[in-house]
Every structure is written in C-alpha cells, then in structure tokens.
Enzyme design. Structure first.
Site, PDB file in Angstrom:
ATOM      1  N   GLU A  68       0.081  -4.262   6.956  1.00  0.00           N
ATOM      2  CA  GLU A  68       0.611  -3.275   5.999  1.00  0.00           C
ATOM      3  C   GLU A  68      -0.013  -3.437   4.617  1.00  0.00           C
ATOM      4  O   GLU A  68       0.641  -3.227   3.601  1.00  0.00           O
ATOM      5  CB  GLU A  68       2.141  -3.319   5.928  1.00  0.00           C
ATOM      6  CG  GLU A  68       2.808  -2.815   7.191  1.00  0.00           C
ATOM      7  CD  GLU A  68       4.259  -2.435   6.992  1.00  0.00           C
ATOM      8  OE1 GLU A  68       4.711  -2.288   5.834  1.00  0.00           O
ATOM      9  OE2 GLU A  68       4.963  -2.289   8.008  1.00  0.00           O
ATOM     10  N   HIS A 333       9.027  -8.831   4.386  1.00  0.00           N
ATOM     11  CA  HIS A 333       8.877  -9.919   5.352  1.00  0.00           C
ATOM     12  C   HIS A 333       8.505 -11.188   4.598  1.00  0.00           C
ATOM     13  O   HIS A 333       7.921 -11.134   3.511  1.00  0.00           O
ATOM     14  CB  HIS A 333       7.748  -9.623   6.352  1.00  0.00           C
ATOM     15  CG  HIS A 333       8.114  -8.644   7.419  1.00  0.00           C
ATOM     16  ND1 HIS A 333       8.024  -8.931   8.753  1.00  0.00           N
ATOM     17  CD2 HIS A 333       8.562  -7.363   7.346  1.00  0.00           C
ATOM     18  CE1 HIS A 333       8.382  -7.866   9.462  1.00  0.00           C
ATOM     19  NE2 HIS A 333       8.719  -6.902   8.623  1.00  0.00           N
TER      20      HIS A 333
END
Length: 468
Positions: A68, A333
């Site tokens: 990402e 995350h």
C-alpha cells in the site's frame, strides 16, 4: 588431468569457501503503509516518517517489503531517507492505479518482475478497488553472495481483502486462496532452484486459515512468527484466539504477533477519540485490557538455500511508535520484523527438504470452495446477461413510444430512460459476457491445478487417486 581441467578445478571454489562470502544474518521488515492517495489521512507525513524510522532502525534492515505504498512520490521519499542502508530498490507498477508494492534491499537486485494474479476481485466493486490496482506478487532476485546459494528470491504481496462482516460470508475467499496458491507456487519454484526464499506481505489471512495453510504447505516455507513463538495462538474462533481465552493487548503484540486492529493503533480508535488526539489529548492504552479484535495478517515466510541452514534469531511486531507531531500511528498496520541467521553447518546438516504437498482434506476444502464460487459466478453471469437483454427491449420500446408521444417532455423522459437503462445494461452485459467469463475460465485453471496436485499427493502417499 590436462592443464585446462586442472585450472578449472583450482579456480572453482569449494562450498565452504562460498559460505565465507555470505552474510551471517538478514534483517527483514514487512509493513503495510496504508498509503492510499486522497483517501489515507496524513499519508505523506506518515510515509515520510516510516522512511525515517527505517533509516534509524536497529538492527539495520537488509530487506524491506512495503505494501500500500501507492504513489511513486512516497516511495521516492522513503528511498531518499534509506538509500545509505538500502541502496537498491524497486517500485512495482501494475493495474490502473498501481500495485502499491515496493522492495528495498541492501544487496543488488539482479532481476525483478511483477506477476499479476489471474483471480483478483471484480471490476463491479469499483468502491473497493482490488481489481483496479492489479494485485499480484512483486518478485526480486537478490544477490547476497556468490554461487547458487548466494541468491535470495523475495516475493512481496498484498492479497485480496475479506470485506465480510462479522459472521457473514466472504465472497472473495476463493480469490484470496487462489492468490495464496499462486504465490506459494512461485516460492516453491524458487526453492527448487536452490535459492533462498523470502515471502512477505499482508496476506489478509489469519494463522491456521486456509490461505496460510496453502502458503506454508504448498511452498515448503516457515512462518517466522510460529518458529519464534510456537506458543502463539493459531487462529481466532468465535471471538477467541485458538478457542482459548482472549489475550490482552500486550500479549497480542508480544506473543501473538497481532499487526492489525490492535488497541495500540490509533487508527482503530473512534473518530471522536482521534479528534481529541489531534487536539493534543492523548489516550493511555492499558496493556492488560483484553483485545479480541487484534489480528495477525502480516507475515514473513522463509526457506533456506540448498546446502545452508537459516534460523530465526528473533521476531517482533514493529513500527508501533507514533508520528512525532501528529501523534497518530504510522499506519493502520504494524510491521512484522525478524532476523534470520545462517548457522555454520556442513552439507549433510543443511535444512532438510520439506514436502510441498498439502493434506488431502485441504485440497478437498479448496475444491469445495471453488465449486461453490463457480455456481455463484455462473448465476451472476446469467443475471447480468438477462439484465442486458431486458434493457435492450426497454430501449427499443422507448424508441417506439416516442413516435406516439403527445408532448416533447414525455419524449425526453422516454429517451432519458432508454439511454440510462441501456448504458447500465451494456455495462452489465460486458461484465457478464467478458469479465465473468474470463473469471470462470481462470477458476477452471485453478481447479485443474488443485485436482492435479491432489492426485500427485495421493500417489506420493501410495494411494490410488480417486475422483472428487
């Protein structure tokens, strides 16, 4: 022996000599950066700080896989901060909006490629974007030393997200398992070439789940966290972890390797609490409070090169710090970080080869999932093509009705209805006739591969293969 043969024998280094030129350890980091352009809050500032933290990390990383990291500007910002310790890197392009994958390395990248998954979401789910980013595997062949044993093949990926409510059906589970099958095959082939294997990324699968089992069993690799923390829970069951008691927030990080939805991550907090954080009012997280939502979705898998034995020296959840001024977590995350060390062993003591056959019941589970999903997609194709046919009929009816329209306003409404309806019908017809058809054919290939692997596994077990 003639002079030429003597010269070759003299110049050819022995395996022990080659080992002297290999590094004794590799520090590996994998992180989902949450760098969605226009959508991720404080994207540029967070990714810049991620680059700074990588440059200051101790031990110094030698291999980093990012997911990402969508914009090349963010990648270049991270590269500029880490180029002194990670001079080699590759930003991978794929799909309409990019893969979001990048690999940074201390050692030279000899070859790289981007492998796109055949099953990769649906274009109709434009609000999710998985199909449009062209998800796949970022592959890099990295030279860490001489000889075949001096090559490490790195595979970085981000599998399809679940998008299922609690207790609800995940209609993308088949896609994710098919993607796990593909990356497992790539890693297995690298191991068969005698190279070291490192697989890392956000697999959107919990430990012990079907995707995890396909990767570990199908590629013959080891999950560093399970090696380092064998007491960690395998998977969540009915809100608990491994069917036991719900662990507290501290245990989720230290013991169970939870990288996603942790109570320590500010992006899990409510919007109200985050607004207070932006005003400077921080919230203390009690590590003793139970954390049933925390999950381990990010992994580092590895397999040793032929003739060597690499072991896990440590593994931890990293990047838990906050941004120094924004006070938010650096991503939604946390990272998974590990150190692999090379043990000084002889050829006979090198890591034994692992079977890459899955248990027969796992193949059957995959085939049952494929059959269920195939029925769903064929139904979707019929509905979409039926919608296309109905819209053509409605459009023709509107064209005819215009001839007898008493007013221009009514004629305008009929033309508007036919135009909008036919446009929607054509889109559905294209998706049903072209995309869903392509998806069903990719599903057939996946099914054939699973059936073939199942037969091979049965032969390996000394049993005559039976049709499923």
């Amino acid at each position: 022996m003639n002079n030429t043969e003597s010269d070759i024998a003299t110049k050819t280094p022995s395996p022990n000599t080659l080992l002297l030129h290999l590094p004794t350890s590799l520090r590996i980091i994998s992180l989902n950066c949450w760098g969605l352009k226009y959508l991720s809050t404080h994207r540029s500032a967070r990714l810049l700080e991620i680059g700074r933290q990588l440059s200051l990390a101790s031990p110094t990383p030698t291999l980093v896989g990012l997911q990402e990291c969508w914009t090349q500007a963010d990648y270049l910002a991270i590269r500029s901060l880490t180029k002194s310790i990670l001079p080699h890197g590759k930003f991978y392009f794929s799909g309409i909006f990019g893969s979001g994958l990048a690999i940074l390395s201390k050692y030279p990248i000899e070859e790289s490629s981007m492998y796109r998954y055949p099953l990769n979401g649906r274009p109709s789910a434009f609000f999710r974007g998985d199909w449009y980013v062209g998800k796949g595997v970022a592959c890099a062949r990295i030279r860490i030393g001489p000889g075949r044993g001096g090559v490490v093949e790195v595979f970085c990926t981000h599998l399809h997200a679940p998008y299922a409510e609690a207790g609800g059906e995940d209609s993308y589970a088949c896609h994710r398992v098919a993607q796990a099958w593909e990356i497992a095959r790539l890693m297995r082939w690298a191991g068969e070439r005698g190279h070291g294997v490192v697989g890392l990324g956000d697999f959107n699968s919990e430990p012990g789940g079907l995707g995890w089992r396909v990767v570990v069993g199908g590629a013959g690799v080891r999950d560093v966290w399970r090696v380092w923390r064998p007491e960690s829970k395998v998977e969540r069951v009915a809100g608990k972890v491994g069917g036991g008691e719900v662990p507290n927030s501290g245990e989720c990080l230290r013991v169970h390797g939870a990288t996603c939805d942790s109570r320590f991550n500010t992006w899990r907090w409510s919007k109200g609490v985050r607004r207070e954080l932006e005003k400077g009012k921080d919230q203390e997280v009690d590590p003793e409070v139970l954390d049933p939502r925390a999950r381990r979705l990010d992994y580092v898998f590895f397999a040793s090169p032929t003739g060597q034995r690499w072991e896990v020296e440590d593994a931890e959840v990293g990047m838990t710090m906050r941004h120094p001024t924004l006070r938010c977590s650096l991503s939604d995350h946390f990272s998974v970080e590990t150190t692999l060390v090379r043990r000084e062993t002889g050829q006979a003591e090198s890591e034994p080869a692992k079977s890459t056959y899955l248990p027969i019941e796992t193949y059957d589970e995959i085939l049952a999932m494929i059959a269920t999903y195939d029925i769903r997609e064929r139904k979707q194709r019929r509905l979409r093509l039926t919608h296309f046919g109905v819209e053509i009929f409605i459009a023709l009816s509107c064209f005819v009705a215009v001839w007898w329209s008493p007013h221009n306003f009514v004629a305008f409404l009929l033309m508007l209805l036919s135009t909008l309806g036919l446009s929607a019908g054509v889109l559905d017809g294209l998706m049903g006739g072209l995309f869903v058809g392509s998806e069903i054919r990719a599903l057939k290939e996946f099914e054939h591969e699973v059936r073939n692997a199942r037969e091979q596994a049965l032969r390996c077990l000394g049993t005559n293969p039976q049709p499923v």
